[in-house]
Design a protein around this motif. Structure first.
Motif, PDB file in Angstrom:
ATOM      1  N   GLU A 154       9.022   3.833   2.910  1.00  0.00           N
ATOM      2  CA  GLU A 154       7.545   3.974   2.827  1.00  0.00           C
ATOM      3  C   GLU A 154       7.110   4.833   1.623  1.00  0.00           C
ATOM      4  O   GLU A 154       6.114   4.563   1.305  1.00  0.00           O
ATOM      5  CB  GLU A 154       7.099   4.647   4.135  1.00  0.00           C
ATOM      6  CG  GLU A 154       7.281   3.879   5.494  1.00  0.00           C
ATOM      7  CD  GLU A 154       7.211   4.859   6.713  1.00  0.00           C
ATOM      8  OE1 GLU A 154       6.689   6.081   6.382  1.00  0.00           O
ATOM      9  OE2 GLU A 154       7.238   4.360   7.936  1.00  0.00           O
TER      10      GLU A 154
ATOM     11  N   GLU B 278       3.809   1.338  -1.706  1.00  0.00           N
ATOM     12  CA  GLU B 278       2.708   1.233  -2.528  1.00  0.00           C
ATOM     13  C   GLU B 278       3.089   0.209  -3.675  1.00  0.00           C
ATOM     14  O   GLU B 278       2.001  -0.681  -4.215  1.00  0.00           O
ATOM     15  CB  GLU B 278       2.009   2.423  -3.211  1.00  0.00           C
ATOM     16  CG  GLU B 278       0.712   2.213  -4.066  1.00  0.00           C
ATOM     17  CD  GLU B 278       0.351   3.482  -4.384  1.00  0.00           C
ATOM     18  OE1 GLU B 278      -0.726   3.483  -5.448  1.00  0.00           O
ATOM     19  OE2 GLU B 278       0.727   4.436  -4.045  1.00  0.00           O
ATOM     20  N   ASP B 279       4.158   0.057  -4.070  1.00  0.00           N
ATOM     21  CA  ASP B 279       4.650  -0.767  -5.241  1.00  0.00           C
ATOM     22  C   ASP B 279       5.389  -2.037  -4.862  1.00  0.00           C
ATOM     23  O   ASP B 279       5.435  -3.290  -5.443  1.00  0.00           O
ATOM     24  CB  ASP B 279       5.204  -0.161  -6.289  1.00  0.00           C
ATOM     25  CG  ASP B 279       4.619   0.887  -7.225  1.00  0.00           C
ATOM     26  OD1 ASP B 279       3.421   0.825  -7.172  1.00  0.00           O
ATOM     27  OD2 ASP B 279       5.294   2.085  -7.096  1.00  0.00           O
TER      28      ASP B 279
END
Length: 792
Positions: free
Chosen positions: A227, A231-232
């Protein structure tokens, strides 16, 4: 009411509370188990073979983390940095042995030397050599080993293989258990051997339980790590233990969330129908005490629920409520008709009338679930035992607690049943009395339609289909299945023919395996295949595309670095036993996949390549699961036959009338036929979950049947058939309708579950209950009025 009655009632109530509390405390030890062992009987030969293969080839325990960058190429410095960071954090977990990735696996095709035996794997990795991106892309493209294992064909997704240290003590115990289980397949074990097997199982159980807990913690920890990088990149977890963890979490969540929703809906409906808070208290007290005692007893005895038998809580709630509602309706009927009776007499007369049919209903329901013991499928057998115990506890608790609570709460005036409900039941009674021909024709048409639907029943299914499309687990399974070479493993283990002692394998054996692998690769549903053929293909690439002789392959194998040899070949060839393991992964998301047909085709490929007399076996999850599915039809027919015959015998014993026994069995058969017909027409597959519906349908229907016939026979002593039907509708008809409305509405909430079997369970249970009500309120009275045996 005499004071002694009240004092005695309080004493019994206290005793019930103490027993329920003591057993309820044991509920903390009750477990849900989603392991492979719960899917099979211990004597299942295919499962034992699968364990032997694992033992012989010692494949490492692993899970994998699929990584797909969002805004940069997979083969880039940014991705490599992220993979190093994720790997570094995962490696901090205590049981992790290593994390294998595209960064640290050897790339022999980039070596200066063209000889596998002279390659040092430590200096041929991305991390150690810093190869140019173009060279790395070329090395991984169509790589015979790494493609679809660590990187997809399009080079947009990679996988981190997280390898775990084994529990040496547990592995030793499991190996000993497997050896004894293998002996038990061919013969009966002696007393000493059987005692030793049980001792080993008992010794292994706490270690296995501890390991399962550690695995769950590891999955949670790795999810937490993933987690932080979400984002990437799109990051997904996969592996058998990840799936087991997710199954248990979903089932537990359903038990809590939908259990609360069902309880709330049932409370609301009880209040609307009975308009007295005390009836809600009594219904829930009986239900909760029964469930607490049952779960506690299972925890005390070490019973474990599978994803199938976890439904026993919901079913016990249904059956307990049905019993309580029948008692409540009878009590209210007597209270309105006999205002001069005191509470003690009201309770006594209610129990005198309702205790016998309640006992008979519980007995016949238990018989229905007992038929599941003949299925030969472990979770179904466990489910049968659990429901038999649950029904027994519900009957005992309710027959004790119901009168005690009424004594404690004292008598109150009872309102008339709702006018709308009374008119509905009156209309249904008139339909049964005056429109028997219409009911008969409609039933005949329904039987034809249900038979046609039953013939359309299929056993095709996969684990992916158990989860709603919107769930993380469905997305993970689908992603891995489509991007990384399939999701369901299948192994072909082949004893290679003897060869020259100086050779690893003979040239003919290599050619045979290449032929077999070429045949297997033809199928769209077959994903990644790993075998010694991949090793020879890699050796050929390293050798500038030139094939190696059997002597050169043998020399390369024996001179190769041990780590490289283990990485490339260790899990696929055993020199000691001269066995080859060909490992396939099946793409479960393949359109129009017929798994049974595929398995037969693969067997044909094996025979075509190896010969009809070849010494081979097919094992692992795909074979095991398909074996279960193929046995479902046989076990379902057997179960239906047993439950129908057993119920007929019980009805004959209860009613002591052949015609009444035959009449009583009809609504129960119709309910089951309707459920299967609907499943067939709507394409709902028969699988490990839905196979229990036959027993559930009959178990639910039989309660109404017995209560209706019992009341009808009582009324028929002093009235003609039409009057007896009207009076029976106006009495037990309320309990039948209330039970149906309450449970169907409550279990309708399961339609919002993320677990497809739970959705189907709620849907099919609702259909079974609705059908049971309609057949018992319409078809049953027509049969009772038309055929002999309707009078005592």
């Amino acid at each position: 009411m005499r004071k002694s009655y009240v004092t005695g009632a309080w004493a019994i109530l206290l005793l019930v509370v103490l027993v329920a509390g003591a057993l309820g405390w044991q509920a903390q030890y009750f477990e849900i188990d989603a392991s492979a062992e719960t899917l099979l009987t211990r004597e299942n030969e295919k499962y034992i073979q699968s364990k032997i293969v694992d033992q012989e080839f010692s494949p490492e325990e692993f899970l994998f983390v699929a990584y797909q960058p969002k805004n940069r190429p997979l083969l880039s410095s940014g991705t490599f940095d992220a993979l190093r960071a994720i790997s570094g954090e995962i490696e901090q977990l205590e049981r992790v042995a290593s994390v294998r990735s595209i960064l640290n696996v050897p790339l022999p095709t980039l070596a200066d030397s063209g000889n596998l035996s002279s390659i040092d794997p430590a200096v041929l990795t991305i991390d150690s050599a810093g190869f140019p991106i173009d060279a790395v892309a070329s090395a991984f493209r169509d790589h015979p080993i790494y493609e679809d294992l660590l990187i997809d064909h399009g080079q947009t997704v990679t996988a981190l293989q997280v390898l775990f240290l084994p529990d040496v003590e547990l592995v030793a115990l499991q190996n000993d258990i497997t050896a004894l289980e293998a002996e038990a397949v061919g013969r009966s074990l002696g007393d000493e051997e059987q005692a030793e097997l049980e001792r080993l199982r008992i010794e292994a159980e706490p270690l296995q339980k501890q390991l399962t807990g550690i695995r769950n913690q590891e999955v949670q920890a790795i999810r937490g790590i993933a987690e932080r990088y979400a984002e990437d990149a799109h990051i997904y977890l996969g592996g058998v233990h990840v799936l087991g963890y997710q199954l248990v979490q979903i089932v537990r969540n359903d038990l809590v969330v939908f259990g609360a929703a069902i309880a709330a809906l049932i409370a609301i409906l009880l209040f609307v129908l009975f308009r007295e808070p005390r009836w809600i208290v009594i219904a829930f007290a009986c239900s909760l005490a029964s469930i607490a005692c049952t779960i506690g007893l299972f925890g005390l005895l070490g019973f474990k629920a599978t994803v199938i038998s976890a439904n026993f809580v919901a079913l016990q709630l249904i059956l307990t409520l049905a019993l309580v509602v029948h008692l409540m309706v009878q009590y209210r009927e007597y209270a309105r008709a006999n205002t001069e009776w005191d509470q003690a007499r009201l309770i006594r007369e209610t129990m005198k009338v309702k205790a016998p049919p309640s006992l008979y209903a519980a007995l016949t329901t238990a018989v229905g679930f007992a038929a599941l013991l003949a299925s030969g499928i472990q979770p179904v057998i466990s489910f049968g035992w659990m429901m038999m115990i649950a029904i027994t506890i519900s009957l005992a608790v309710t027959l004790i607690l119901f009168p005690v609570l009424l004594i404690v709460l004292s008598r109150r005036s009872e309102a008339e049943e709702t006018g709308i409900v009374r008119r509905l039941l009156s209309g249904l009674a008139e339909l049964a009395v005056s429109r028997s021909a219409l009911i008969g024709i409609s039933t005949a048409v329904l039987i034809v339609l249900c038979t046609a639907g039953f013939l359309r029943l299929d056993v095709e299914n996969s684990f992916i289909n158990y989860f709603a499309d919107s769930t993380d687990v469905h997305r993970e399974l689908t992603f891995v299945d489509q991007k990384l070479g399939g999701s369901t493993p299948l192994d072909i283990v082949y004893h290679v023919p003897p060869a020259d002692a100086d050779l690893l394998m003979g040239a003919e054996t290599f050619q045979t395996m290449q032929k077999l692998q070429a045949l297997l690769e033809r199928h769209e549903a077959v994903g990644k295949i790993m075998s010694p053929v991949n090793f020879t293909a890699l050796a050929r690439e390293v050798n500038d595309g030139l094939p190696l002789t059997e002597y050169e392959v043998t020399a390369a194998y024996r001179l190769m670095d041990e780590d490289l040899r283990e990485t490339l070949l260790g899990s696929y060839y055993s020199p000691e036993t001269r066995q080859v393991r060909i490992s396939l992964r099946i793409r479960d998301t393949t359109a129009d996949l017929d798994r049974g047909e595929l398995l037969e085709t693969l067997r044909g490929d094996v025979r075509a390549a190896l010969g009809e007399d070849a010494d081979y076996r097919m094992t692992n999850l795909f074979v095991l699961y398909q074996d279960i599915l193929e046995r479902l039809f046989r076990s379902q027919v057997l179960t239906l036959g047993i439950v129908t015959a057993a119920l007929f015998v019980v009805f004959l014993a209860i009613f002591r009338s052949l015609s009444l026994a035959l009449i009583a069995i009809v609504p129960n058969i119709l309910v089951t036929a309707t459920v299967f017909g609907i499943m067939g027409w709507f394409g709902i597959a028969l699988d490990l979950m839905t196979i229990t519906i036959a027993a559930i349908a009959m178990g639910i229907s039989v309660d109404n049947t017995i209560h209706y016939i019992h009341r009808y026979r009582s009324e028929a002593r002093s009235a003609d058939a039409a009057t007896a039907i009207r009076r029976t509708h106006a009495s037990v008809g309320f309990a039948m309708l209330y039970t149906t409305v309450i449970v169907v509405a409550g279990f309708g909430s399961l339609a919002f579950s993320d677990f497809v079997p739970s959705i189907l369970f709620g849907l099919l249970t609702g259909i079974a209950l609705s059908g049971a009500f309609l057949f018992d309120i319409a078809v049953l009275p027509v049969l009772l009025a038309r055929f002999p045996g309707r009078r005592p």
